[in-house]
Design an enzyme around this catalytic site. Structure first.
Site, PDB file in Angstrom:
ATOM      1  N   LYS A  15       0.784  -5.839   2.055  1.00  0.00           N
ATOM      2  CA  LYS A  15      -0.576  -5.880   2.537  1.00  0.00           C
ATOM      3  C   LYS A  15      -1.539  -5.309   1.496  1.00  0.00           C
ATOM      4  O   LYS A  15      -2.740  -5.511   1.552  1.00  0.00           O
ATOM      5  CB  LYS A  15      -0.690  -5.027   3.814  1.00  0.00           C
ATOM      6  CG  LYS A  15       0.262  -5.428   4.906  1.00  0.00           C
ATOM      7  CD  LYS A  15       0.220  -4.389   6.039  1.00  0.00           C
ATOM      8  CE  LYS A  15       1.322  -4.624   7.012  1.00  0.00           C
ATOM      9  NZ  LYS A  15       1.505  -3.462   7.925  1.00  0.00           N
ATOM     10  N   GLY A  16      -0.965  -4.576   0.553  1.00  0.00           N
ATOM     11  CA  GLY A  16      -1.788  -3.776  -0.358  1.00  0.00           C
ATOM     12  C   GLY A  16      -2.755  -4.556  -1.211  1.00  0.00           C
ATOM     13  O   GLY A  16      -3.822  -4.059  -1.565  1.00  0.00           O
ATOM     14  N   GLU A  19      -1.066  -8.642  -7.381  1.00  0.00           N
ATOM     15  CA  GLU A  19      -0.473  -7.391  -6.868  1.00  0.00           C
ATOM     16  C   GLU A  19      -1.488  -6.259  -6.949  1.00  0.00           C
ATOM     17  O   GLU A  19      -2.316  -6.223  -7.861  1.00  0.00           O
ATOM     18  CB  GLU A  19       0.749  -7.016  -7.711  1.00  0.00           C
ATOM     19  CG  GLU A  19       2.042  -7.707  -7.288  1.00  0.00           C
ATOM     20  CD  GLU A  19       2.744  -6.974  -6.141  1.00  0.00           C
ATOM     21  OE1 GLU A  19       2.078  -6.233  -5.387  1.00  0.00           O
ATOM     22  OE2 GLU A  19       3.968  -7.149  -6.021  1.00  0.00           O
ATOM     23  N   ASP A  64       4.676  -0.431 -10.024  1.00  0.00           N
ATOM     24  CA  ASP A  64       5.258   0.830 -10.510  1.00  0.00           C
ATOM     25  C   ASP A  64       6.708   0.603 -10.952  1.00  0.00           C
ATOM     26  O   ASP A  64       6.956   0.398 -12.120  1.00  0.00           O
ATOM     27  CB  ASP A  64       5.080   2.001  -9.539  1.00  0.00           C
ATOM     28  CG  ASP A  64       5.496   1.687  -8.115  1.00  0.00           C
ATOM     29  OD1 ASP A  64       6.182   0.673  -7.896  1.00  0.00           O
ATOM     30  OD2 ASP A  64       5.152   2.465  -7.224  1.00  0.00           O
ATOM     31  N   LYS A  89       1.332   1.351 -13.232  1.00  0.00           N
ATOM     32  CA  LYS A  89       1.803   2.728 -13.396  1.00  0.00           C
ATOM     33  C   LYS A  89       3.088   2.676 -14.221  1.00  0.00           C
ATOM     34  O   LYS A  89       4.192   2.719 -13.688  1.00  0.00           O
ATOM     35  CB  LYS A  89       2.066   3.345 -12.021  1.00  0.00           C
ATOM     36  CG  LYS A  89       2.077   4.848 -12.013  1.00  0.00           C
ATOM     37  CD  LYS A  89       2.611   5.385 -10.704  1.00  0.00           C
ATOM     38  CE  LYS A  89       1.611   5.422  -9.599  1.00  0.00           C
ATOM     39  NZ  LYS A  89       2.137   6.087  -8.380  1.00  0.00           N
ATOM     40  N   PHE A 140       0.118   9.844  -6.956  1.00  0.00           N
ATOM     41  CA  PHE A 140       0.208   9.068  -5.722  1.00  0.00           C
ATOM     42  C   PHE A 140      -1.192   8.635  -5.321  1.00  0.00           C
ATOM     43  O   PHE A 140      -2.017   9.456  -4.943  1.00  0.00           O
ATOM     44  CB  PHE A 140       0.861   9.878  -4.598  1.00  0.00           C
ATOM     45  CG  PHE A 140       1.344   9.006  -3.474  1.00  0.00           C
ATOM     46  CD1 PHE A 140       2.653   8.563  -3.453  1.00  0.00           C
ATOM     47  CD2 PHE A 140       0.490   8.610  -2.464  1.00  0.00           C
ATOM     48  CE1 PHE A 140       3.100   7.728  -2.437  1.00  0.00           C
ATOM     49  CE2 PHE A 140       0.929   7.781  -1.447  1.00  0.00           C
ATOM     50  CZ  PHE A 140       2.245   7.340  -1.430  1.00  0.00           C
ATOM     51  N   VAL A 141      -1.449   7.337  -5.439  1.00  0.00           N
ATOM     52  CA  VAL A 141      -2.806   6.845  -5.214  1.00  0.00           C
ATOM     53  C   VAL A 141      -2.908   6.050  -3.915  1.00  0.00           C
ATOM     54  O   VAL A 141      -1.943   5.406  -3.490  1.00  0.00           O
ATOM     55  CB  VAL A 141      -3.297   5.989  -6.404  1.00  0.00           C
ATOM     56  CG1 VAL A 141      -3.525   6.849  -7.629  1.00  0.00           C
ATOM     57  CG2 VAL A 141      -2.332   4.857  -6.717  1.00  0.00           C
ATOM     58  N   ASP A 182      -1.828   2.224   0.524  1.00  0.00           N
ATOM     59  CA  ASP A 182      -1.694   3.069   1.711  1.00  0.00           C
ATOM     60  C   ASP A 182      -0.736   4.227   1.500  1.00  0.00           C
ATOM     61  O   ASP A 182       0.008   4.273   0.517  1.00  0.00           O
ATOM     62  CB  ASP A 182      -1.167   2.232   2.888  1.00  0.00           C
ATOM     63  CG  ASP A 182       0.326   1.958   2.763  1.00  0.00           C
ATOM     64  OD1 ASP A 182       0.766   1.488   1.685  1.00  0.00           O
ATOM     65  OD2 ASP A 182       1.068   2.225   3.727  1.00  0.00           O
TER      66      ASP A 182
END
Lengths: 186, 197
Positions: free
Chosen positions: A48-49, A105, A109, A137, A158-159, A165
């Site tokens: 969903k990001g 995307e 990471d 990342k 951690f973003v 989310d």
């Protein structure tokens, strides 16, 4: 997981402001439009990001294009994952054979999901597959995959926000921020 | 340098040295990335007679990615020795690709997958741990007393029995012989004096 009523309070630092993101998305849209000039493109967003990024990016690409959405299960290590394998929760709604595909995307990471998706999509015989990621990342990378369009290379933090989310929260923040450790450490 | 990357023979009864390795293997399985557990031993120090004094067996080899991975979820102050070994490995085998996965990397991975509760259980533990360490409320079988191997312990707490993580088992779809040949080819290519490109 406990989050504040005002989500901004859980953010320790704004890494990328709304303006920075907007400028970068315009820039990426121009590059993509130039690179694919004269061709028809299919943008595939990975739910969903990447939803906000996809929505903004597609409006900055001056080409005839189609969009499609995919969702894959994420590792959780629980007994509910009966097969213990990644699953396609939502597949493409239209064929992509002989089409130019741009996988959109939010963040790359480890590269594990992307690696799986690219292998999966290659099986559908597209003319080409390229990757566009808003955030990269590299410090976390396990699988080296060329990313054709990168918005920002970010540090190892951690973003959240702009689609990203933690526990399904913070996606609606209009910026990308670093989550305070108190927000994820119980 | 014929000894470089000697394939390791895992005898029956061996298990993962650390529970984090079992969890890592489970993640690789989930994303269908082929892996082998400690398949190669690399000599990194010799005496004047050429006898191997010290060697290093990275935890994982990902054959499709030609990547070695060493996990170290111990406290940062305890990883100096591993850092030195990895540095030495890179000096001796410059073509080899190895990634050192620190405690913070593992923690971030667990956080990403919503498994932060596991971090405190896995990080900093020396070697194998008992099943109670994995007892998470709501997870199937978490209170059951299981076999002693870590792979089975994790299996009891986090997944169905048929998804057991056993380093002796094949997680690469190729035959054992084909995997061994691939490892040897990779090792030969990584050897310092190799002409392979």
């Amino acid at each position: 997981m406990k989050h504040s009523q005002d989500l901004n309070e859980d953010v320790g630092e704004i890494l990328l402001s709304e303006d920075q993101i907007r400028i970068k998305v315009v820039e990426l849209g121009k590059r993509i439009s130039a690179d694919y000039a004269g061709r028809e493109l299919t943008l595939v967003s990975v739910l969903k990001g990447s939803l906000p990024f996809m929505a903004d990016l597609m409006r900055q690409i001056d080409l005839p294009l189609r969009i499609d959405l995919m969702e894959v299960s994420s590792y959780g290590g629980t007994a509910t994952e009966s097969s213990g394998l990644v699953r396609i929760l939502k597949d493409l709604s239209a064929p992509i054979d002989d089409r130019d595909v741009l996988l959109v995307e939010d963040i790359i990471d480890t590269g594990l999901t992307l690696n799986y998706l690219i292998r999966y999509l290659r099986g559908k015989n597209p003319r080409s597959i390229k990757v566009c990621a808003l955030l990269d990342k590299p410090a976390r990378r396990l699988v080296e995959i060329p990313i054709d369009y990168v918005g920002f290379e970010i540090p190892d933090a951690f973003v959240v926000g702009y689609g990203l989310d933690f526990g399904e929260v913070y996606r609606n923040l209009r910026f990308v921020g670093v989550l305070r450790p108190e927000a994820y450490e119980s | 340098m014929s000894e470089a990357g000697t394939p390791r023979d895992h005898k029956a009864g061996n298990a993962f040295a650390h529970a984090s390795e079992a969890e890592f293997a489970r993640i690789l399985d989930f994303y269908q990335v082929a892996w082998e557990y400690e398949p190669q031993v690399f000599p990194i120090l010799w005496d004047l007679d050429g006898n191997v004094l010290e060697s290093f067996a990275p935890d994982f080899f990902l054959p499709d990615l030609e990547l070695l991975i060493e996990l170290t979820t111990l406290q940062q102050r305890l990883v100096r020795k591993k850092n030195r070994k990895v540095r030495r490995l890179r000096e001796l085998y410059p073509n080899l690709r190895i990634k050192l996965f620190y405690a913070r990397d593992f923690r971030a991975l667990m956080l990403k997958y919503g498994r932060s509760a596991l971090v405190s259980e896995l990080s900093g533990t020396l070697g194998q741990v008992g099943p109670r360490h994995y007892a998470e409320p709501g997870l199937e079988g978490s209170s059951a007393a299981g076999p002693t191997a870590v792979g089975r312990q994790l299996d009891l707490s986090t997944g169905p029995a048929d998804a057991a993580i056993d380093p002796r088992a094949s997680h690469d779809r190729r035959s054992r012989g084909a995997r061994r040949r691939a490892v040897r080819r990779a090792a030969a290519a990584y050897a310092p004096n190799s002409t392979a490109t």
